[in-house]
Write a protein that holds these residues in place. Structure first.
Motif, PDB file in Angstrom:
ATOM      1  N   ALA A 155     -72.546 -42.041  74.592  1.00  0.00           N
ATOM      2  CA  ALA A 155     -71.218 -42.354  74.031  1.00  0.00           C
ATOM      3  C   ALA A 155     -71.333 -43.357  72.884  1.00  0.00           C
ATOM      4  O   ALA A 155     -70.668 -43.221  71.845  1.00  0.00           O
ATOM      5  CB  ALA A 155     -70.297 -42.906  75.124  1.00  0.00           C
ATOM      6  N   ILE A 156     -72.200 -44.353  73.047  1.00  0.00           N
ATOM      7  CA  ILE A 156     -72.388 -45.377  72.004  1.00  0.00           C
ATOM      8  C   ILE A 156     -73.133 -44.799  70.803  1.00  0.00           C
ATOM      9  O   ILE A 156     -72.743 -44.995  69.650  1.00  0.00           O
ATOM     10  CB  ILE A 156     -73.153 -46.585  72.582  1.00  0.00           C
ATOM     11  N   ILE A 157     -74.216 -44.049  71.074  1.00  0.00           N
ATOM     12  CA  ILE A 157     -75.039 -43.492  69.979  1.00  0.00           C
ATOM     13  C   ILE A 157     -74.235 -42.530  69.115  1.00  0.00           C
ATOM     14  O   ILE A 157     -74.395 -42.496  67.891  1.00  0.00           O
ATOM     15  CB  ILE A 157     -76.290 -42.798  70.562  1.00  0.00           C
ATOM     16  N   LEU A 158     -73.357 -41.749  69.727  1.00  0.00           N
ATOM     17  CA  LEU A 158     -72.528 -40.795  68.974  1.00  0.00           C
ATOM     18  C   LEU A 158     -71.669 -41.499  67.919  1.00  0.00           C
ATOM     19  O   LEU A 158     -71.376 -40.923  66.860  1.00  0.00           O
ATOM     20  CB  LEU A 158     -71.633 -40.007  69.918  1.00  0.00           C
ATOM     21  N   LEU A 159     -71.279 -42.736  68.177  1.00  0.00           N
ATOM     22  CA  LEU A 159     -70.447 -43.480  67.220  1.00  0.00           C
ATOM     23  C   LEU A 159     -71.224 -43.928  65.988  1.00  0.00           C
ATOM     24  O   LEU A 159     -70.628 -44.343  64.991  1.00  0.00           O
ATOM     25  CB  LEU A 159     -69.824 -44.704  67.912  1.00  0.00           C
ATOM     26  N   PHE A 160     -72.559 -43.833  66.037  1.00  0.00           N
ATOM     27  CA  PHE A 160     -73.371 -44.183  64.876  1.00  0.00           C
ATOM     28  C   PHE A 160     -73.485 -43.036  63.872  1.00  0.00           C
ATOM     29  O   PHE A 160     -73.810 -43.256  62.707  1.00  0.00           O
ATOM     30  CB  PHE A 160     -74.778 -44.623  65.316  1.00  0.00           C
ATOM     31  N   TYR A 161     -73.232 -41.794  64.330  1.00  0.00           N
ATOM     32  CA  TYR A 161     -73.313 -40.643  63.421  1.00  0.00           C
ATOM     33  C   TYR A 161     -72.415 -40.813  62.184  1.00  0.00           C
ATOM     34  O   TYR A 161     -72.865 -40.590  61.055  1.00  0.00           O
ATOM     35  CB  TYR A 161     -72.949 -39.351  64.158  1.00  0.00           C
ATOM     36  N   ALA A 209     -86.375 -31.405  60.289  1.00  0.00           N
ATOM     37  CA  ALA A 209     -86.826 -32.445  61.219  1.00  0.00           C
ATOM     38  C   ALA A 209     -85.650 -33.050  61.982  1.00  0.00           C
ATOM     39  O   ALA A 209     -85.754 -33.350  63.176  1.00  0.00           O
ATOM     40  CB  ALA A 209     -87.578 -33.538  60.453  1.00  0.00           C
ATOM     41  N   ILE A 210     -84.524 -33.227  61.294  1.00  0.00           N
ATOM     42  CA  ILE A 210     -83.321 -33.781  61.931  1.00  0.00           C
ATOM     43  C   ILE A 210     -82.821 -32.863  63.038  1.00  0.00           C
ATOM     44  O   ILE A 210     -82.406 -33.319  64.109  1.00  0.00           O
ATOM     45  CB  ILE A 210     -82.217 -34.020  60.877  1.00  0.00           C
ATOM     46  N   VAL A 211     -82.882 -31.558  62.797  1.00  0.00           N
ATOM     47  CA  VAL A 211     -82.447 -30.586  63.812  1.00  0.00           C
ATOM     48  C   VAL A 211     -83.414 -30.583  65.000  1.00  0.00           C
ATOM     49  O   VAL A 211     -83.005 -30.575  66.159  1.00  0.00           O
ATOM     50  CB  VAL A 211     -82.338 -29.172  63.203  1.00  0.00           C
ATOM     51  N   ILE A 235     -85.756 -32.928  65.943  1.00  0.00           N
ATOM     52  CA  ILE A 235     -86.115 -34.195  66.598  1.00  0.00           C
ATOM     53  C   ILE A 235     -85.347 -34.403  67.894  1.00  0.00           C
ATOM     54  O   ILE A 235     -85.860 -35.001  68.843  1.00  0.00           O
ATOM     55  CB  ILE A 235     -85.880 -35.391  65.631  1.00  0.00           C
ATOM     56  N   TYR A 236     -84.130 -33.883  67.963  1.00  0.00           N
ATOM     57  CA  TYR A 236     -83.334 -34.045  69.181  1.00  0.00           C
ATOM     58  C   TYR A 236     -84.030 -33.389  70.371  1.00  0.00           C
ATOM     59  O   TYR A 236     -84.163 -33.998  71.434  1.00  0.00           O
ATOM     60  CB  TYR A 236     -81.934 -33.446  68.995  1.00  0.00           C
ATOM     61  N   SER A 237     -84.492 -32.148  70.188  1.00  0.00           N
ATOM     62  CA  SER A 237     -85.151 -31.439  71.292  1.00  0.00           C
ATOM     63  C   SER A 237     -86.486 -32.090  71.656  1.00  0.00           C
ATOM     64  O   SER A 237     -86.853 -32.158  72.830  1.00  0.00           O
ATOM     65  CB  SER A 237     -85.380 -29.971  70.914  1.00  0.00           C
ATOM     66  N   LEU A 238     -87.202 -32.590  70.638  1.00  0.00           N
ATOM     67  CA  LEU A 238     -88.501 -33.212  70.893  1.00  0.00           C
ATOM     68  C   LEU A 238     -88.344 -34.498  71.702  1.00  0.00           C
ATOM     69  O   LEU A 238     -89.055 -34.713  72.691  1.00  0.00           O
ATOM     70  CB  LEU A 238     -89.206 -33.506  69.571  1.00  0.00           C
ATOM     71  N   THR A 239     -87.417 -35.370  71.299  1.00  0.00           N
ATOM     72  CA  THR A 239     -87.224 -36.619  72.050  1.00  0.00           C
ATOM     73  C   THR A 239     -86.495 -36.369  73.363  1.00  0.00           C
ATOM     74  O   THR A 239     -86.622 -37.155  74.305  1.00  0.00           O
ATOM     75  CB  THR A 239     -86.460 -37.659  71.209  1.00  0.00           C
ATOM     76  N   ASN A 240     -85.760 -35.260  73.434  1.00  0.00           N
ATOM     77  CA  ASN A 240     -85.124 -34.866  74.685  1.00  0.00           C
ATOM     78  C   ASN A 240     -86.174 -34.615  75.760  1.00  0.00           C
ATOM     79  O   ASN A 240     -85.972 -34.939  76.936  1.00  0.00           O
ATOM     80  CB  ASN A 240     -84.282 -33.609  74.454  1.00  0.00           C
ATOM     81  N   MET A 241     -87.324 -34.058  75.339  1.00  0.00           N
ATOM     82  CA  MET A 241     -88.428 -33.823  76.269  1.00  0.00           C
ATOM     83  C   MET A 241     -88.933 -35.142  76.846  1.00  0.00           C
ATOM     84  O   MET A 241     -89.188 -35.252  78.049  1.00  0.00           O
ATOM     85  CB  MET A 241     -89.570 -33.097  75.562  1.00  0.00           C
ATOM     86  N   ILE A 242     -89.058 -36.145  75.972  1.00  0.00           N
ATOM     87  CA  ILE A 242     -89.512 -37.464  76.437  1.00  0.00           C
ATOM     88  C   ILE A 242     -88.487 -38.055  77.399  1.00  0.00           C
ATOM     89  O   ILE A 242     -88.833 -38.598  78.450  1.00  0.00           O
ATOM     90  CB  ILE A 242     -89.731 -38.404  75.234  1.00  0.00           C
ATOM     91  N   GLY A 243     -87.204 -37.938  77.022  1.00  0.00           N
ATOM     92  CA  GLY A 243     -86.139 -38.431  77.888  1.00  0.00           C
ATOM     93  C   GLY A 243     -86.124 -37.728  79.234  1.00  0.00           C
ATOM     94  O   GLY A 243     -85.882 -38.353  80.281  1.00  0.00           O
ATOM     95  N   ILE A 266     -80.892 -41.717  64.355  1.00  0.00           N
ATOM     96  CA  ILE A 266     -79.807 -41.552  65.332  1.00  0.00           C
ATOM     97  C   ILE A 266     -80.086 -40.359  66.241  1.00  0.00           C
ATOM     98  O   ILE A 266     -79.902 -40.426  67.462  1.00  0.00           O
ATOM     99  CB  ILE A 266     -78.456 -41.383  64.604  1.00  0.00           C
ATOM    100  N   ARG A 267     -80.560 -39.260  65.655  1.00  0.00           N
ATOM    101  CA  ARG A 267     -80.887 -38.069  66.447  1.00  0.00           C
ATOM    102  C   ARG A 267     -82.044 -38.355  67.411  1.00  0.00           C
ATOM    103  O   ARG A 267     -82.065 -37.849  68.536  1.00  0.00           O
ATOM    104  CB  ARG A 267     -81.274 -36.910  65.522  1.00  0.00           C
ATOM    105  N   PHE A 268     -83.002 -39.169  66.973  1.00  0.00           N
ATOM    106  CA  PHE A 268     -84.132 -39.573  67.814  1.00  0.00           C
ATOM    107  C   PHE A 268     -83.609 -40.278  69.073  1.00  0.00           C
ATOM    108  O   PHE A 268     -83.989 -39.934  70.196  1.00  0.00           O
ATOM    109  CB  PHE A 268     -85.053 -40.497  67.015  1.00  0.00           C
ATOM    110  N   LEU A 269     -82.732 -41.257  68.878  1.00  0.00           N
ATOM    111  CA  LEU A 269     -82.172 -42.019  69.998  1.00  0.00           C
ATOM    112  C   LEU A 269     -81.259 -41.147  70.869  1.00  0.00           C
ATOM    113  O   LEU A 269     -81.252 -41.262  72.097  1.00  0.00           O
ATOM    114  CB  LEU A 269     -81.397 -43.226  69.471  1.00  0.00           C
ATOM    115  N   HIS A 270     -80.504 -40.263  70.221  1.00  0.00           N
ATOM    116  CA  HIS A 270     -79.594 -39.360  70.936  1.00  0.00           C
ATOM    117  C   HIS A 270     -80.377 -38.461  71.890  1.00  0.00           C
ATOM    118  O   HIS A 270     -79.975 -38.248  73.045  1.00  0.00           O
ATOM    119  CB  HIS A 270     -78.818 -38.531  69.909  1.00  0.00           C
ATOM    120  N   GLY A 271     -81.499 -37.922  71.417  1.00  0.00           N
ATOM    121  CA  GLY A 271     -82.320 -37.061  72.257  1.00  0.00           C
ATOM    122  C   GLY A 271     -82.885 -37.790  73.462  1.00  0.00           C
ATOM    123  O   GLY A 271     -82.912 -37.253  74.576  1.00  0.00           O
TER     124      GLY A 271
END
Length: 406
Positions: free
Chosen positions: A98-104, A61-63, A65-73, A116-121
């Motif tokens: 840049a800010i979200i990456l610092l939360f990883y 799911a972590i892998v 979720i980025y592509s799924l929320t990327n679609m919304i973005g 974090i991946r959700f927001l990143h996407g």
């Protein structure tokens, strides 16, 4: 007096051309950095999630979720790119990422990493439609194909450098340093955007952007054809990412061979993008190039399914790379040609949503088919063939409707 005004006019033209040249190069850099953000995480995100205690299901799911929320973005960001302008949304996306990456590095659990991946996407979904809308705005239709080839080269560079760089950095230091490094790249990019990128969109044009114009985009046959091509291309790409390592292992070759084969297709595409071969994009119809590319990729996937040694796979990846090179710039050109400045952001948002959907569908369906039928490459080839057939029919219908209107 006339001489002075003529001299000033010449100076203004040279200055404008210089600024346009610098801005175009900046957009290529933005595309490299944006895709590097995705590719550099490919070899590290799964082990990083497992190290945080995530289960295999949660890691998947972590892998994904980025592509799924990327679609919304992509879709939501596409509207606001038209509403508020390219530069503002591009800058907002770059700073947000840049800010979200610092939360990883601060994540302590798998669920925190998922968030974090959700927001990143979401944030990353704004970047590519904005960059391509910029490029579509400032390129002439006659040379747009060649320009889109250079954008393909930018993505190819990111695809080659990203995984190698991410894996090497993670091996030499902590995984967390990869995220910090990419965050710094985005901060530098934001400074360059402020300094060198001028918005191509006027306030008058922005007033034309509205949500009511979103649905007609879905009815535009050229945008739907390009989106179908994007979906098909990324299904094949997702299949390669999932199934090629398994196929290489099945014929008793080392895992290093997988990297060599994937690099082969990337290098082949780069050769087409960056050499005089790229003149084909302005000499032939984008649809013809896309259909030819789909045929080549379908054939290469069938060959990969039956490959028994490295050289068969090597030749198949050259064919795949050439097919990829024919499709990518052509489908981007189709979107640019079918839109105006007032709806280009939304159009690229829809287009790259199909792009992201293809990534998710390719890897997911390949996993299911591999488990139950054992032929993911044949399945992907069939999907490519069906998409190509549907694209061909859509093209003929569109041409018939256009001729009737004439």
């Amino acid at each position: 007096m006339f001489f002075l005004s003529e001299k000033n006019l010449s100076y203004d033209i040279i200055r404008d051309e210089s600024e346009e040249f610098m801005m175009t190069r900046m957009l290529y850099i933005i595309i490299v950095v944006s895709f590097l953000d995705t590719f550099i995480q490919l070899p590290i995100i799964t082990p990083y999630a497992i190290d945080l205690g995530a289960s295999h299901m949660l890691t998947g799911a972590i892998v994904a979720i980025y592509s799924l929320t990327n679609m919304i973005g992509n879709i939501v960001g596409g509207h606001f790119i038209d509403r508020f302008g390219r530069k503002q949304m591009l800058l907002l996306g770059v700073i947000s990422v840049a800010i979200i990456l610092l939360f990883y590095p601060l994540a302590q659990t798998g669920m925190q990493l998922l968030t974090i991946r959700f927001l990143h996407g979401l944030a990353g979904g704004v970047l590519i439609p904005a960059a391509f809308a910029f490029i579509g705005d400032q390129t002439k239709k006659q040379t747009r194909g060649k320009t889109m080839a250079f954008t393909g080269a930018s993505i190819g560079i990111a695809a080659i450098l990203g995984p190698a760089l991410g894996g090497a950095m993670a091996a030499q230091s902590k995984v967390e340093h990869v995220f910090i490094f990419v965050s710094i790249l985005f901060v530098v990019t934001s400074v360059l955007i402020i300094k060198y990128v001028k918005d191509t969109y006027t306030k008058t044009d922005r007033g034309k952007a509205s949500l009511r114009k979103f649905f007609p985009i879905l009815k535009n046959p050229f945008i739907m054809q390009a989106s179908l091509a994007a979906f098909a291309l990324m299904v094949s790409n997702g299949t390669l990412a999932f199934a090629l390592p398994l196929k290489v292992e099945d014929i008793s070759l080392s895992s290093a061979v997988t990297g060599m084969l994937l690099s082969t297709f990337g290098i082949t595409a780069l050769i087409v993008f960056l050499t005089p071969i790229n003149r084909i994009y302005d000499r032939f119809s984008p649809v013809v190039l896309v259909l030819t590319g789909i045929g080549l990729i379908s054939a290469s996937l069938v060959v990969v399914n039956y490959m028994s040694n490295f050289w068969v796979g090597f030749i198949a990846m050259i064919v795949y790379g050439f097919g990829f090179a024919l499709i990518f710039p052509s489908m981007n050109r189709m979107v640019a040609d079918a839109t105006t400045e007032s709806n280009r952001g939304k159009a690229y948002g829809v287009f790259y949503a199909f792009f992201s959907l293809g990534v998710v569908a390719g890897s997911t369906c390949s996993g299911i088919v591999s488990q139950y039928l054992g032929m993911p490459f044949i399945f992907s080839a069939l999907v490519m063939f069906m998409c190509g057939l549907l694209l061909f029919v859509m093209t003929k219908v569109t041409q018939k409707d256009t001729s009737c209107l004439d």
